[in-house]
Scaffold this active site. Structure first.
Site, PDB file in Angstrom:
ATOM      1  N   THR A 154      -8.801   0.702   8.102  1.00 40.34           N
ATOM      2  CA  THR A 154      -8.185   0.884   9.418  1.00 40.34           C
ATOM      3  C   THR A 154      -7.368   2.174   9.490  1.00 40.34           C
ATOM      4  O   THR A 154      -7.315   2.821  10.541  1.00 40.34           O
ATOM      5  CB  THR A 154      -7.319  -0.349   9.747  1.00 40.34           C
ATOM      6  OG1 THR A 154      -8.197  -1.453   9.907  1.00 40.34           O
ATOM      7  CG2 THR A 154      -6.504  -0.166  11.005  1.00 40.34           C
TER       8      THR A 154
ATOM      9  N   THR B 110      -7.489  -2.791   4.317  1.00 37.22           N
ATOM     10  CA  THR B 110      -6.613  -3.849   3.811  1.00 37.22           C
ATOM     11  C   THR B 110      -7.365  -5.128   3.453  1.00 37.22           C
ATOM     12  O   THR B 110      -6.859  -5.940   2.685  1.00 37.22           O
ATOM     13  CB  THR B 110      -5.526  -4.199   4.846  1.00 37.22           C
ATOM     14  OG1 THR B 110      -6.168  -4.617   6.059  1.00 37.22           O
ATOM     15  CG2 THR B 110      -4.617  -3.020   5.124  1.00 37.22           C
ATOM     16  N   ASP B 111      -8.573  -5.305   4.033  1.00 41.16           N
ATOM     17  CA  ASP B 111      -9.255  -6.594   3.854  1.00 41.16           C
ATOM     18  C   ASP B 111      -9.519  -6.926   2.387  1.00 41.16           C
ATOM     19  O   ASP B 111      -9.392  -8.082   1.973  1.00 41.16           O
ATOM     20  CB  ASP B 111     -10.581  -6.601   4.617  1.00 41.16           C
ATOM     21  CG  ASP B 111     -10.390  -6.695   6.127  1.00 41.16           C
ATOM     22  OD1 ASP B 111      -9.236  -6.821   6.578  1.00 41.16           O
ATOM     23  OD2 ASP B 111     -11.397  -6.644   6.859  1.00 41.16           O
TER      24      ASP B 111
ATOM     25  N   SER C  33     -13.430  -1.999   4.435  1.00 41.59           N
ATOM     26  CA  SER C  33     -13.405  -2.490   3.055  1.00 41.59           C
ATOM     27  C   SER C  33     -14.144  -3.798   2.858  1.00 41.59           C
ATOM     28  O   SER C  33     -14.455  -4.163   1.720  1.00 41.59           O
ATOM     29  CB  SER C  33     -11.970  -2.586   2.547  1.00 41.59           C
ATOM     30  OG  SER C  33     -11.259  -3.624   3.177  1.00 41.59           O
TER      31      SER C  33
END
Ligand code: ASP
Length: 333
Positions: A12, A86-87, A53
């Site tokens: 992101t 971040t995932d 990710s």
């Protein structure tokens, strides 16, 4: 103050509107241009990839691991920042931490809001990550987000949207970043680092299966049939399933599949308390309990063990090593 290399991977923090939803698009220079660089810090950017990710593979993660090694071969580099979605950030960070053998830090960061959002969290996170990468030593791989510094091990994404995206639900953070710089509270415990995995050979398949009411052994058995070399069972409670699943675990372990047990619960360790398919039986069936690691990082621990050796008993020993659990008698592995 120091030279920091930013390795840009997407997420992101590098995302732009695609006409229907956001996706990683920008390179590292564009991401860096959003952030204030701390005084005295010089930055070089390595554009490794720009992907969301959730799409990352083991091959991507090993490329990142090798790139970090290459960058740290330069003694003039003081630290590394990895910008990452971040995932799955907790997975890549933990894989790198298990192999990190250098006092200089590798600091992961990202954002919950996209690149050009006027209220974006990326610029602050990147500034804080640069400051941390230039300031600390001997803390391993870190995650800097929302003014907090977390050890890679044990840290998970705990918010889908809010800025305070990461925490270690079973532990505490390593440091804070503020106007006075980086205030370190504790040194993470880290086992001796694993050697860099070989660049040759096929990558092992490691699957994750979640237990729930009414679950049978279908997905566990299917994973074995699909050629999984490791399976993480995300069990209920302190690490419990059913007698049927315990039997399936025993059959998988007998075939040399490395089986690990974690839990659906957010906080606390798995523990050998219950029988009738509970963790007592799963451990007796050959599964390794993963302490306080949750599914994504338990899978990374199994992956690291599978990458370290092709021998099933050695894989169990490596998994116990990276978990920090004592070795068991040879007859049990
Ligand atoms: N979907 C994004 C990713 O690449 C989410 C993020 O970066 O926050 O993980």
């Amino acid at each position: 103050m120091g030279q920091v290399v930013v390795i840009s991977t997407g997420g992101t923090i590098a995302s732009r509107w695609q006409g229907a939803g956001f996706a990683a698009e920008a390179g590292g220079a564009d991401v860096l241009a959003t952030a204030a660089v701390p005084e005295g810090v010089t930055v070089r950017v390595v554009d490794l990839m720009s992907v969301n990710s959730a799409r990352l593979t083991t091959a991507h993660q090993l490329t990142l691991l090798r790139t970090v090694r290459e960058v740290l071969a330069d003694p003039g580099v003081d630290g590394i920042v990895v910008t990452h979605g971040t995932d799955t950030l907790e997975e890549s960070a933990f894989l790198l931490d298990l192999h990190h053998d250098d006092p200089r830090p590798v600091v992961f960061t990202g954002a919950q809001r996209p690149l050009e959002d006027p209220d974006g969290d990326g610029p602050r996170n990147l500034h804080d990550a640069l400051l941390t990468a230039a300031s600390v030593r001997d803390l391993g791989v870190l995650i800097v987000f929302d003014g907090q510094v977390h050890a890679a091990r044990g840290t998970v994404k705990v918010q889908t949207l809010a800025a305070n995206a990461f925490a270690d639900p079973s532990g505490s953070r390593v440091a804070d970043v503020g106007a006075d710089g980086v205030l370190v509270h504790r040194r993470p415990e880290r086992p001796a680092p694993l050697p860099l995995p070989s660049a040759d050979g096929p990558l092992p398949r490691i699957d994750v299966v979640m237990h729930h009411c009414d679950a049978d052994t279908l997905f566990l058995d299917t994973a074995v049939r699909a050629g999984a070399q490791g399976i993480v069972l995300v069990a209920t409670g302190a690490g419990n399933a059913t007698p049927e699943i315990s039997a399936a675990v025993e059959a998988a372990a007998a075939r040399g599949v490395l089986v690990a047990v974690t839990t659906r619960v957010s906080t606390g360790p798995v523990a050998e308390i219950y029988t009738h398919g509970g963790a007592v039986d799963l451990a007796a069936a050959g599964a390794v309990l993963t302490g306080t690691l949750r599914g994504g990082q338990a899978r990374i621990a199994v992956l690291a063990a599978a990458l370290a050796s092709t021998d099933p008993a050695e894989r169990v020993r490596t998994l116990r090593h990276v978990l920090g659990t004592p070795p068991v008698a040879a007859a049990q592995v």
